[in-house]
Motif scaffolding. Structure first.
Motif, short mmCIF file in Angstrom:
data_model
loop_
_atom_site.label_atom_id
_atom_site.label_comp_id
_atom_site.label_asym_id
_atom_site.label_seq_id
_atom_site.Cartn_x
_atom_site.Cartn_y
_atom_site.Cartn_z
N PRO A 93 0.85 -1.20 0.00
CA PRO A 93 0.00 0.00 0.00
C PRO A 93 0.89 1.25 0.00
N PRO A 94 0.34 2.38 -0.43
CA PRO A 94 1.09 3.63 -0.32
C PRO A 94 1.31 3.96 1.16
N VAL A 95 2.44 4.60 1.46
CA VAL A 95 2.75 4.98 2.84
C VAL A 95 3.20 6.44 2.86
N PHE A 96 2.62 7.21 3.78
CA PHE A 96 3.07 8.58 3.99
C PHE A 96 4.24 8.54 4.99
N PRO A 97 5.18 9.51 4.89
CA PRO A 97 6.30 9.54 5.84
C PRO A 97 5.82 9.64 7.29
N SER A 98 4.68 10.31 7.49
CA SER A 98 4.09 10.43 8.82
C SER A 98 2.58 10.33 8.68
N SER A 99 1.94 9.70 9.66
CA SER A 99 0.48 9.57 9.58
C SER A 99 -0.24 10.82 10.11
N LEU A 100 0.52 11.73 10.72
CA LEU A 100 -0.04 12.97 11.24
C LEU A 100 0.88 14.11 10.87
N LEU A 101 0.30 15.16 10.31
CA LEU A 101 1.07 16.31 9.87
C LEU A 101 0.37 17.57 10.37
N GLU A 102 1.15 18.53 10.85
CA GLU A 102 0.56 19.80 11.26
C GLU A 102 1.00 20.88 10.28
N ALA A 103 0.06 21.77 9.94
CA ALA A 103 0.35 22.87 9.02
C ALA A 103 -0.36 24.11 9.53
N THR A 104 0.17 25.27 9.17
CA THR A 104 -0.48 26.52 9.55
C THR A 104 -0.95 27.24 8.30
N LEU A 105 -1.99 28.05 8.47
CA LEU A 105 -2.55 28.82 7.36
C LEU A 105 -2.96 30.17 7.91
N GLU A 106 -2.44 31.23 7.30
CA GLU A 106 -2.80 32.58 7.75
C GLU A 106 -4.26 32.86 7.40
N GLU A 107 -4.92 33.62 8.28
CA GLU A 107 -6.30 34.00 7.99
C GLU A 107 -6.33 34.97 6.80
N ASN A 108 -7.52 35.09 6.21
CA ASN A 108 -7.80 36.03 5.12
C ASN A 108 -7.10 35.71 3.80
N LEU A 109 -6.50 34.51 3.66
CA LEU A 109 -5.93 34.12 2.37
C LEU A 109 -6.96 33.26 1.65
N SER A 110 -7.24 33.58 0.40
CA SER A 110 -8.17 32.73 -0.34
C SER A 110 -7.37 31.85 -1.29
N ALA A 111 -7.75 30.59 -1.38
CA ALA A 111 -7.13 29.61 -2.27
C ALA A 111 -5.61 29.58 -2.12
N ALA A 112 -5.15 29.26 -0.94
CA ALA A 112 -3.71 29.21 -0.68
C ALA A 112 -3.23 27.76 -0.64
N GLN A 113 -1.95 27.58 -1.04
CA GLN A 113 -1.34 26.25 -0.91
C GLN A 113 -0.96 26.06 0.55
N ILE A 114 -1.37 24.92 1.12
CA ILE A 114 -1.10 24.66 2.54
C ILE A 114 0.13 23.77 2.69
N VAL A 115 0.12 22.61 2.03
CA VAL A 115 1.23 21.66 2.17
C VAL A 115 1.18 20.68 1.00
N GLN A 116 2.35 20.16 0.63
CA GLN A 116 2.39 19.11 -0.38
C GLN A 116 2.64 17.79 0.33
N LEU A 117 1.71 16.85 0.11
CA LEU A 117 1.83 15.53 0.71
C LEU A 117 2.46 14.60 -0.31
N GLN A 118 3.31 13.72 0.18
CA GLN A 118 3.95 12.80 -0.74
C GLN A 118 4.04 11.42 -0.10
N ALA A 119 3.31 10.49 -0.68
CA ALA A 119 3.37 9.10 -0.22
C ALA A 119 4.34 8.33 -1.09
N HIS A 120 4.72 7.15 -0.62
CA HIS A 120 5.65 6.30 -1.36
C HIS A 120 5.04 4.90 -1.44
N ASP A 121 5.22 4.27 -2.60
CA ASP A 121 4.71 2.91 -2.80
C ASP A 121 5.85 2.06 -3.34
N ASN A 122 6.14 0.93 -2.70
CA ASN A 122 7.25 0.08 -3.11
C ASN A 122 6.97 -0.78 -4.34
#
Length: 193
Positions: A93-122
């Protein structure tokens, strides 16, 4: 001959194909070339080909030649090629480096990029090809690019008026055969003032 593709998990002594000739006297069947790793064995009287050992997907396809020889005159024979393919099973199965990720987002931003997730599959090939999606969370406020894994906000957040923390569960899904497999990651998004 083109028998049905075998699974990479095919066990030794599994039926592959039956070779047969139209001939008035009995013949002896033999594998004469092409099976350099000796994956196959043939019954000399019936022409039934079976696996001899476990198959390694990276060695396939294998094309080998079977000869039918007249039992009373070895100078009379005919050959046919057998093309065997092996299906790469979806082992991981695909595996993420971590099963829990924290990210911050400033208020009042519309359509902002928050984080890029990257899983790996063997797995390789389509079994390792991943797409991303949102399993749960506020789908009206967040979206993910299914190809890149980039998580976006789709609205502007107000730190004073709305919750200051959101949980979004992201999945990565492979394009596996016979079934697709998924891995999961929870992203906790904290809205900052």
């Amino acid at each position: 001959y083109q028998p049905a593709p075998l699974s990479e998990k095919t066990l030794p002594d599994t039926f592959v194909v039956e070779i047969s000739v139209l001939y008035k006297v009995s013949v002896l069947y033999s594998i004469v070339s092409g099976d350099t790793n000796e994956y196959f064995i043939i019954d000399s009287s019936t022409g039934i080909v079976r696996t001899r050992k476990n198959l390694q997907v990276e060695d396939f396809p294998v094309i080998f030649n079977v000869r039918a020889t007249d039992t009373s005159d070895a100078s009379i024979f005919n050959e046919v090629s057998v093309n065997v393919e092996v299906i790469d099973e979806n082992d991981f199965p695909p595996v993420f480096p971590s099963s829990l990720l924290e990210a911050t987002l400033e208020e009042n931003l519309s359509a902002a990029q928050i984080v890029q997730l990257q899983a790996h599959d063997n797995d390789t090939g389509r079994n390792g090809f991943l797409t991303y999606g949102i399993l749960s969370g506020d789908e009206l406020k967040f979206s993910i690019d299914e190809a890149t894994g980039i998580l976006y906000s789709t609205v502007a957040f107000d730190y004073e008026e709305e919750p200051t923390e959101y949980q979004v569960v992201i999945y990565a899904e492979d394009d596996g055969i016979p079934e697709k497999k998924r891995g999961y990651c929870t992203v906790v998004i904290k809205i900052t003032d």
